[in-house]
Every structure is written in C-alpha cells, then in structure tokens.
Design a protein around this motif. Sequence first.
Motif, PDB file in Angstrom:
ATOM      1  N   GLU A 183       0.655  -1.192   0.158  1.00 10.23           N
ATOM      2  CA  GLU A 183      -0.037  -0.074  -0.088  1.00 10.23           C
ATOM      3  C   GLU A 183       0.900   1.274  -0.075  1.00 10.23           C
ATOM      4  O   GLU A 183       0.658   2.171  -0.636  1.00 10.23           O
ATOM      5  N   ASP A 186       2.477   1.543  -3.701  1.00  8.78           N
ATOM      6  CA  ASP A 186       1.574   2.066  -4.533  1.00  8.78           C
ATOM      7  C   ASP A 186       1.541   3.541  -4.381  1.00  8.78           C
ATOM      8  O   ASP A 186       1.494   4.162  -5.525  1.00  8.78           O
ATOM      9  N   CYS A 189       5.178   4.928  -5.379  1.00 11.88           N
ATOM     10  CA  CYS A 189       5.451   4.960  -6.862  1.00 11.88           C
ATOM     11  C   CYS A 189       4.939   5.902  -7.801  1.00 11.88           C
ATOM     12  O   CYS A 189       5.092   6.330  -8.703  1.00 11.88           O
ATOM     13  N   ARG A 212       7.902   0.413 -10.028  1.00 11.62           N
ATOM     14  CA  ARG A 212       6.773  -0.571  -9.855  1.00 11.62           C
ATOM     15  C   ARG A 212       7.303  -2.075 -10.130  1.00 11.62           C
ATOM     16  O   ARG A 212       6.831  -3.180  -9.453  1.00 11.62           O
TER      17      ARG A 212
END
Length: 245
Positions: A183, A186, A189, A212
């Motif tokens: 999380e 994400d 990134c 990623r």
Amino acid sequence: MPSAALRVLILQPQNGDGPSHLAHALRQWRQPFTLCLAGDGDPVPASASDWDAIAMLGGTMSVNDDLPALRQIEALMREAVGLGVPILGHCLGGQMLARVLGATVRDNDEPEIGWVQIETTADPQAAAWLGPRTTLPVYHWHIQTFALPPGATLLAGNRACAHQAFAFGPHLGMQFHIEVDAEKLDRWCAEAPADGHPLRVHPHVQGEAAMRADTARFLADSQATAERIYHRWLALAQARRSGPA
C-alpha cells in the motif's frame, strides 16, 4: 517471539509515512505498540524509561530542521540510548539516531529514490541484523545521509551512499525504508519523479514504471529482511527487560 508485555513505541514524524510492515509484523506477533503521530501534534513521550523498544519512521524534513517535535524526539532518543532501550531508525529515524550519537547529517552526493542494492559488511553484526547475504534489495527515498557515529559499527553501504546501516549497542540506524508494504509503495510509486524531472539525472533515482517493476521483484525479499530486523530488535528489548539470568 518476545513477550507481549514489551512496551513498544513507534514515532511517526510525518503524516503518510506510517509503520506499514512494521505494524503488520507486530500485530502478527501479537505485540502491542503505541503509535505517536508526532507530525500531527501528538505529544512526544517525555521519558524513555516508560518504553522497552522505540522505533522512528521517516519524513521529508531534515533532522537538522528546527521543529519542536524533532527536538523532542531527539531528547527522547538520547535518553533511550543512555538507558539502553533499543532504538530502530528508518531513514529519517536512522539519521536522527546518528545525530543523537554525535554524527553529522548532510546532503548526500547522490540521491536515492527507489529500489537500490546495498552491500553488507563482513562484521558479524551485519549478519545478525541483516542476514547472511552480501547484497540486499532495499527501498530508498532520501536526499540526505548520516556520517558514521563514533563507536558505531558499519553494517552496509553502496556506491551511492557509503553509510546505509549501522549498529551501536542494541540500536540500529538505517538509511532505507525497510518498513514498506504494497500500500505504501503504491502511493510512493505514483509520486516518483517523472521523466524530465531534475532528480532523474541521478543513476539511483527511479521513475514510476521502474519502481513498480522492482517492487514486484523485491518487496517480498525486503519484507523478509524487515522481519529479521524487527525480530532482533524485540529480542534485544526482551533481553534487557528480563535482565541477568
């Protein structure tokens, strides 16, 4: 695992840079913890004697900034060092631990943003904290770095940043974010420097696509290293709490 009676404090100096996999591991091990949102105005505990283990997370500020919360954390960590309460420093937290131990924190010659390999030293403490491998993939987001504190043992480095991790007694300072989970990554990134950003001229600064792709390759490995580190930190806290046999 160490006893759930341990009093564990996590210091979070910035909103959005939370404990992530550290919190997951502690919950999995049924180890309670207190999260101090110092960056959001939570009062920093006044005394380290109330805690068995302390962790400090990261943030975009510098440990050299004149921010009241940082100075309160610094005082708490200095007391913890004097008492032998094990401290775990993640990125900014590692820089703060280094500052508390008398080292300077300054801009690094090469920013590191994204997944970068570090090389461990031959010192036995490196294997005890980080495992037996000579190279490890870890996630970075830092512009500054710490000098090696007097009396500390260097555990890891790389070409971009000579001081990636150090041990001082029961304390561990890290320049990287071993606490990352899917999380958090994400979100980070999505915030990676875009093509054409000035930071992208540096070889250890990744864009979103590369970050990623490497997250898919390296996250599980990184979290295994994290759990080794967290287990040792708690074991040292438990040994201190138990006292001599």
